[in-house]
Design a protein around this motif. Structure first.
Motif, PDB file in Angstrom:
ATOM      1  N   MET A  38       1.018  -1.237   0.271  1.00  0.00           N
ATOM      2  CA  MET A  38      -0.282   0.195  -0.049  1.00  0.00           C
ATOM      3  C   MET A  38       1.004   1.210   0.136  1.00  0.00           C
ATOM      4  SD  MET A  38      -3.196  -0.794   2.944  1.00  0.00           S
ATOM      5  CE  MET A  38      -4.381   0.070   1.815  1.00  0.00           C
ATOM      6  N   TYR A 103      -7.643   5.047  -1.553  1.00  0.00           N
ATOM      7  CA  TYR A 103      -8.515   3.884  -0.451  1.00  0.00           C
ATOM      8  C   TYR A 103      -9.772   3.653  -0.459  1.00  0.00           C
ATOM      9  CZ  TYR A 103      -3.490   2.263  -1.273  1.00  0.00           C
ATOM     10  OH  TYR A 103      -1.590   1.468  -1.367  1.00  0.00           O
ATOM     11  N   VAL A 141      -3.102  -6.023   5.141  1.00  0.00           N
ATOM     12  CA  VAL A 141      -2.989  -5.500   3.818  1.00  0.00           C
ATOM     13  C   VAL A 141      -3.398  -6.480   3.318  1.00  0.00           C
ATOM     14  CG1 VAL A 141      -1.022  -3.930   4.164  1.00  0.00           C
ATOM     15  CG2 VAL A 141      -0.859  -6.902   3.575  1.00  0.00           C
ATOM     16  N   ARG A 168      -2.567   2.130  -8.137  1.00  0.00           N
ATOM     17  CA  ARG A 168      -2.473   1.426  -6.864  1.00  0.00           C
ATOM     18  C   ARG A 168      -0.496   1.240  -6.697  1.00  0.00           C
ATOM     19  NH1 ARG A 168      -6.481  -1.175  -2.358  1.00  0.00           N
ATOM     20  NH2 ARG A 168      -8.193   0.486  -3.110  1.00  0.00           N
TER      21      ARG A 168
END
Length: 323
Positions: A38, A103, A141, A168
């Motif tokens: 992330m 996100y 995650v 991402r």
């Protein structure tokens, strides 16, 4: 007064050629686990004197992050496991280091990607860690799956393309037992997003930051055996990531504006704002804090970091100084 030792988080190596790296690096493994990498900032959360403290990668206790994780994590975990350290990513728009709005997070959130023993730095196996986090209601995650080592390359390539299309960052590839160190692999879109950001402040970032990301694009293009059209699209995307933000910075300075890196924080206590301002000064960051604005039972504070080197260099060149 007694003190605590919290081991630093080891640097994760990056693969540029996925298929040969998998076979070479994980030669002792039958399979690998693939989790999302992330795009935020790394934090280690450890119990220190009966309170959770958030440590950034530099080993500094961040007062803002410490306040935020205190409201996100159950203290029961640290009461039950005082010698474990939660390693995770802080993501969201109220992020003073790497603000991202990709996100669907309103403010900030914390996602665990590793758990390590405080004194030794030894990691927990992947599924043990994920099960433990589920038991305590702590977010992890995203895990894409566990893949046989001989088949993982194709699956990871597909995942990377999907993540890139969504803006991402990439994946971290792990030995399920965590005996072999993890490696990371990032999308082209993430590389270019980094470059777009950095070239706004071109004289404040090291040249290696730029160079390494350009090199990644070359290796990815070759490994994916791209067509001429795909290569040209990659070149255009890369070129725009370099030049467009740089041109905008020069234009902005020509208009007499300051070059600033803008972010925001959301706090419950105004004391945290003062502590965080001091924290940035300690890190050598020159920042302007706007007046706190009430936001429900919290305060929203906008921050403008002054990238002095880029400001000075652009001013000088615009006034006729040689490079």
């Amino acid at each position: 007064e007694p003190y605590d030792i919290v081991r630093g988080f080891p640097k994760i190596s990056r693969t540029l050629m996925l298929y040969p790296s998998l076979l070479k690096h994980f030669s002792s493994c039958k399979s690998v686990v693939v989790e999302e990498k992330m795009n935020g900032y790394n934090v280690r959360v450890a119990e220190v004197r009966k309170h959770p403290v958030a440590l950034t990668r530099g080993g500094l206790a961040c007062p803002y992050t410490t306040e935020k994780v205190a409201g996100m994590l159950p203290m029961e975990f640290f009461e039950d496991y005082p010698l474990l350290v939660l390693c995770g990513e802080i993501v969201g728009p109220d992020n003073p280091y790497v603000p991202k709005d990709i996100y669907g997070i309103e403010s900030l959130d914390f996602f665990v990607f590793d758990i390590r023993e405080k004194l030794t730095g030894k990691p927990l196996p992947v599924m043990r860690r994920r099960t433990l986090m589920e038991e305590y209601g702590i977010k992890s995650v995203r895990m894409f799956g566990e893949y046989p080592i001989t088949e993982a390359g194709g699956s990871i390539t597909r995942i990377i393309k999907e993540l890139g299309a969504a803006g991402r960052e990439g994946v971290v590839i792990k030995d399920p037992e965590m005996a072999v160190p993890p490696i990371k692999y990032t999308s082209s879109q993430s590389n270019c997003a980094d470059l777009r950001h950095a070239f706004r402040f071109y004289n404040d970032y090291g040249r290696d930051f730029f160079f390494s990301r350009v090199v990644r694009e070359g290796y990815m293009s070759v490994e994916w055996d791209e067509s001429e059209d795909d290569r040209l699209r990659r070149c255009q995307q890369l070129g725009e990531s370099l030049l467009l933000p740089l041109i905008e910075t020069i234009k902005k300075k020509k208009r007499g504006e300051k070059i600033t890196e803008d972010s925001r924080i959301r706090v419950r206590s105004l004391e945290t704002v003062s502590k965080f301002a001091e924290h940035l000064r300690h890190m050598g960051i020159d920042a302007i804090f706007d007046a706190p604005q009430p936001a429900g039972d919290e305060y929203l504070v906008r921050i403008r970091k002054i990238n002095q080197s880029t400001n000075d260099k652009t001013d000088a060149v615009l006034s006729g100084q040689m490079w």
